[in-house]
Design a protein around this motif. Structure first.
Motif, PDB file in Angstrom:
ATOM      1  N   LYS A 199      58.323  49.488  40.884  1.00  0.00           N
ATOM      2  CA  LYS A 199      58.193  49.358  39.568  1.00  0.00           C
ATOM      3  C   LYS A 199      56.859  48.930  39.492  1.00  0.00           C
ATOM      4  O   LYS A 199      55.973  49.198  38.407  1.00  0.00           O
ATOM      5  N   VAL A 200      56.314  47.714  39.967  1.00  0.00           N
ATOM      6  CA  VAL A 200      55.339  47.258  39.914  1.00  0.00           C
ATOM      7  C   VAL A 200      54.474  47.214  41.098  1.00  0.00           C
ATOM      8  O   VAL A 200      54.970  46.840  42.154  1.00  0.00           O
ATOM      9  N   THR A 201      53.150  48.093  41.242  1.00  0.00           N
ATOM     10  CA  THR A 201      52.694  48.327  42.410  1.00  0.00           C
ATOM     11  C   THR A 201      51.092  47.811  42.498  1.00  0.00           C
ATOM     12  O   THR A 201      50.665  47.662  41.279  1.00  0.00           O
ATOM     13  N   ALA A 202      50.667  47.743  43.311  1.00  0.00           N
ATOM     14  CA  ALA A 202      49.011  47.578  43.274  1.00  0.00           C
ATOM     15  C   ALA A 202      48.247  48.729  42.789  1.00  0.00           C
ATOM     16  O   ALA A 202      47.109  48.347  41.893  1.00  0.00           O
ATOM     17  N   GLU A 203      48.976  49.894  42.576  1.00  0.00           N
ATOM     18  CA  GLU A 203      48.318  50.837  41.718  1.00  0.00           C
ATOM     19  C   GLU A 203      48.420  50.648  40.244  1.00  0.00           C
ATOM     20  O   GLU A 203      47.468  51.052  39.542  1.00  0.00           O
ATOM     21  N   ASN A 204      49.661  50.344  39.840  1.00  0.00           N
ATOM     22  CA  ASN A 204      49.797  50.280  38.175  1.00  0.00           C
ATOM     23  C   ASN A 204      49.307  48.855  37.962  1.00  0.00           C
ATOM     24  O   ASN A 204      49.633  48.525  36.704  1.00  0.00           O
ATOM     25  N   LEU A 205      49.310  47.913  38.621  1.00  0.00           N
ATOM     26  CA  LEU A 205      49.015  46.758  38.291  1.00  0.00           C
ATOM     27  C   LEU A 205      47.552  46.541  37.552  1.00  0.00           C
ATOM     28  O   LEU A 205      46.778  47.226  37.995  1.00  0.00           O
ATOM     29  N   HIS A 206      47.782  46.028  36.474  1.00  0.00           N
ATOM     30  CA  HIS A 206      46.370  45.954  35.538  1.00  0.00           C
ATOM     31  C   HIS A 206      45.112  45.137  36.303  1.00  0.00           C
ATOM     32  O   HIS A 206      44.113  45.877  36.367  1.00  0.00           O
ATOM     33  N   ALA A 207      45.458  44.065  36.741  1.00  0.00           N
ATOM     34  CA  ALA A 207      44.690  43.238  37.336  1.00  0.00           C
ATOM     35  C   ALA A 207      45.150  41.741  37.766  1.00  0.00           C
ATOM     36  O   ALA A 207      45.950  41.584  37.408  1.00  0.00           O
ATOM     37  N   GLU A 208      44.354  41.149  38.762  1.00  0.00           N
ATOM     38  CA  GLU A 208      44.415  39.858  38.795  1.00  0.00           C
ATOM     39  C   GLU A 208      43.633  38.916  37.803  1.00  0.00           C
ATOM     40  O   GLU A 208      42.639  39.313  37.420  1.00  0.00           O
ATOM     41  N   ILE A 209      43.871  37.879  37.619  1.00  0.00           N
ATOM     42  CA  ILE A 209      43.593  37.127  36.684  1.00  0.00           C
ATOM     43  C   ILE A 209      41.926  36.514  36.893  1.00  0.00           C
ATOM     44  O   ILE A 209      41.103  36.805  35.720  1.00  0.00           O
ATOM     45  N   GLY A 210      41.745  36.336  38.054  1.00  0.00           N
ATOM     46  CA  GLY A 210      40.270  36.257  38.450  1.00  0.00           C
ATOM     47  C   GLY A 210      39.325  37.238  37.905  1.00  0.00           C
ATOM     48  O   GLY A 210      38.211  37.028  37.680  1.00  0.00           O
ATOM     49  N   GLN A 211      39.845  38.593  38.234  1.00  0.00           N
ATOM     50  CA  GLN A 211      39.247  39.927  37.813  1.00  0.00           C
ATOM     51  C   GLN A 211      38.901  39.591  36.248  1.00  0.00           C
ATOM     52  O   GLN A 211      37.931  40.315  35.955  1.00  0.00           O
ATOM     53  N   ILE A 212      39.790  39.228  35.540  1.00  0.00           N
ATOM     54  CA  ILE A 212      39.541  39.229  34.132  1.00  0.00           C
ATOM     55  C   ILE A 212      38.732  38.181  33.853  1.00  0.00           C
ATOM     56  O   ILE A 212      37.634  38.440  32.729  1.00  0.00           O
ATOM     57  N   VAL A 213      38.601  37.069  34.305  1.00  0.00           N
ATOM     58  CA  VAL A 213      37.972  35.886  33.824  1.00  0.00           C
ATOM     59  C   VAL A 213      36.553  36.090  34.341  1.00  0.00           C
ATOM     60  O   VAL A 213      35.677  35.652  33.461  1.00  0.00           O
ATOM     61  N   CYS A 214      36.200  36.846  35.418  1.00  0.00           N
ATOM     62  CA  CYS A 214      34.825  36.951  35.706  1.00  0.00           C
ATOM     63  C   CYS A 214      34.280  38.232  35.155  1.00  0.00           C
ATOM     64  O   CYS A 214      33.165  38.786  35.301  1.00  0.00           O
ATOM     65  N   GLY A 215      35.123  38.985  34.232  1.00  0.00           N
ATOM     66  CA  GLY A 215      34.590  40.271  33.573  1.00  0.00           C
ATOM     67  C   GLY A 215      34.539  41.461  34.373  1.00  0.00           C
ATOM     68  O   GLY A 215      34.291  42.591  33.759  1.00  0.00           O
TER      69      GLY A 215
END
Length: 261
Positions: A199-215
């Motif tokens: 149900k949760v996969t690498a493909e449908n995951l939005h992001a890792e938090i580090g990817q969001i923090v660094c933009g």
């Protein structure tokens, strides 16, 4: 770092999670420090919860619902309140003496009234930020999907899942701290079944938090988004905090020097 998790430690007046951090010289392997990392574990877990909320919760979040009263829970609530200055903080845990003591400590430190509930629904339903840090002996669907309102920010990180399986169906974004620790083949965690059953996969995951923090990827993009953040804990955080503590101890001339031979 070694962390022990003994859920019955409250019976002997000890925290359930006890930790020791060993630091080594990266060039020679020589031991540099042995640190009591129990407090580090609590603080950095709370800090990651708050970091997720900084980027993923609505800026006008005013109601916090928090399940659990262990060490990490205190720092979840304290740091989240630092960011949002909640109008209402609700807490619940299985044992009345635990949740009451938790609320009393928070009231003293935050200077505001804490609402103690005797059930999950009254604690969580309709909250802007919903944190689940329960200590279940086995998975049980105690966190009901219907309690989550549109635009809420949900942080489940109990070792055993307390979620209903359809919770991720209502999420606009699912974010993790590190997919390598959350992905298939791992034994525990709030979304364990969701990952193992695809149900949760690498493909449908939005992001890792580090990817969001660094933009690299966006965090919350509208007040209407309902977002889930699942964090398992990053050992690199312990190493960084431990190194900072050693530097500070050296400046303050505290601690004990051990002979190594």
């Amino acid at each position: 770092k070694v962390v022990g998790d003994f859920v019955d430690n409250y019976k002997v007046d000890l925290p359930s999670e006890l930790a020791v951090l060993n630091l080594f010289d990266p060039n020679t392997g020589v031991p540099k420090a042995i640190i009591d990392a129990t407090a580090i574990t609590d603080m950095r877990t709370g800090a990651v919860t708050a970091l997720g909320a900084k980027y993923l919760a609505r800026k006008d979040s005013k109601i916090l619902g928090h399940i659990g009263a262990r060490g990490t829970s205190y720092w979840n609530v304290r740091l989240l309140d630092h960011l949002f200055d909640f109008d209402e903080i609700r807490v619940h845990s299985r044992r009345p003496e635990s949740r009451n003591a938790f609320a009393k400590r928070l009231e003293a430190d935050l200077g505001k009234k804490i609402i103690v509930t005797d059930n999950w629904e009254d604690c969580l339903k309709g909250a802007d930020i919903m944190v689940e840090a329960s200590r279940l002996p086995e998975p049980a669907p105690l966190f009901k999907t219907e309690w989550v309102k549109k635009g809420a920010f949900v942080v489940p990180y109990g070792t055993m899942s307390a979620l209903e399986f359809d919770l991720t169906d209502i999420m606009d974004k699912v974010v993790v701290d590190d997919w390598g620790q959350c992905g298939p083949g791992k034994p525990f965690g709030a979304l364990r079944r969701h990952v193992d059953e695809g149900k949760v996969t690498a493909e449908n995951l939005h992001a890792e938090i580090g990817q969001i923090v660094c933009g690299m990827k966006p965090g919350r993009e509208s007040d209407e988004e309902t977002i889930l953040f699942w964090h398992r804990g990053l050992s690199t955080t312990d190493v960084a905090l431990g190194a900072a503590m050693v530097d500070k101890a050296r400046e303050m001339n505290i601690g004990q020097r051990l002979r190594f031979a």
